[in-house]
Motif scaffolding. Structure first.
Motif, mmCIF file in Angstrom:
data_model
loop_
_atom_site.group_PDB
_atom_site.id
_atom_site.type_symbol
_atom_site.label_atom_id
_atom_site.label_comp_id
_atom_site.label_asym_id
_atom_site.label_seq_id
_atom_site.Cartn_x
_atom_site.Cartn_y
_atom_site.Cartn_z
ATOM 1 N N GLN A 1 10.481 65.712 48.224
ATOM 2 C CA GLN A 1 10.587 66.971 47.473
ATOM 3 C C GLN A 1 11.969 67.105 46.850
ATOM 4 O O GLN A 1 12.097 67.523 45.702
ATOM 5 N N ARG A 2 13.007 66.748 47.602
ATOM 6 C CA ARG A 2 14.381 66.823 47.070
ATOM 7 C C ARG A 2 14.572 65.868 45.900
ATOM 8 O O ARG A 2 15.210 66.218 44.899
ATOM 9 N N ARG B 1 13.195 70.959 33.519
ATOM 10 C CA ARG B 1 14.554 70.750 34.034
ATOM 11 C C ARG B 1 15.328 72.068 34.141
ATOM 12 O O ARG B 1 16.264 72.181 34.910
ATOM 13 N N ASP B 2 14.884 73.077 33.391
ATOM 14 C CA ASP B 2 15.503 74.398 33.463
ATOM 15 C C ASP B 2 14.795 75.312 34.460
ATOM 16 O O ASP B 2 15.207 76.448 34.648
ATOM 17 N N ARG B 3 13.731 74.810 35.055
ATOM 18 C CA ARG B 3 12.958 75.596 36.027
ATOM 19 C C ARG B 3 12.793 74.805 37.315
ATOM 20 O O ARG B 3 11.699 74.588 37.811
ATOM 21 N N LYS B 4 13.890 74.368 37.898
ATOM 22 C CA LYS B 4 13.851 73.524 39.102
ATOM 23 C C LYS B 4 13.094 74.173 40.254
ATOM 24 O O LYS B 4 12.506 73.483 41.079
ATOM 25 N N ASP B 5 13.095 75.493 40.314
ATOM 26 C CA ASP B 5 12.384 76.175 41.395
ATOM 27 C C ASP B 5 10.874 76.022 41.290
ATOM 28 O O ASP B 5 10.155 76.219 42.278
ATOM 29 N N ASP B 6 10.388 75.663 40.118
ATOM 30 C CA ASP B 6 8.952 75.477 39.932
ATOM 31 C C ASP B 6 8.465 74.118 40.415
ATOM 32 O O ASP B 6 7.264 73.948 40.659
ATOM 33 N N VAL B 7 9.360 73.165 40.557
ATOM 34 C CA VAL B 7 8.947 71.800 40.914
ATOM 35 C C VAL B 7 8.197 71.762 42.246
ATOM 36 O O VAL B 7 7.100 71.202 42.313
ATOM 37 N N PRO B 8 8.728 72.332 43.333
ATOM 38 C CA PRO B 8 7.966 72.272 44.595
ATOM 39 C C PRO B 8 6.602 72.961 44.500
ATOM 40 O O PRO B 8 5.624 72.467 45.084
#
Length: 72
Positions: free
Chosen positions: A48-49, A15-22
């Motif tokens: 994705q969103r 949750r602190d690394r949202k850029d890693d999700v995609p």
């Protein structure tokens, strides 16, 4: 194992690394698609969103399970 205890590795929650999700979603799709006999190449932008907006209390393992279930 005692040698591994020398270094502490701090990895922030997903949750602190949202850029890693995609990036993780793409990785899991490429990994599980062929394993499960599916020819999925990408995840829709709307999906994705939604995935990026979720807090992922189960961290990466929860995301992995969700992607695998969606491919199945």
């Amino acid at each position: 194992f005692y040698r591994l205890n020398v270094f502490a590795i701090r990895l922030p929650s997903l949750r602190d690394r949202k850029d890693d999700v995609p990036l993780l979603v793409d990785h899991f799709v490429r990994r599980f698609g062929p394993q499960l006999g599916k020819s999925i190449r990408a995840v829709a932008p709307d999906a994705q969103r939604l995935l990026a907006g979720y807090d992922w209390p189960g961290n990466v393992r929860e995301l992995q399970s969700v992607i695998r279930a969606a491919i199945v």
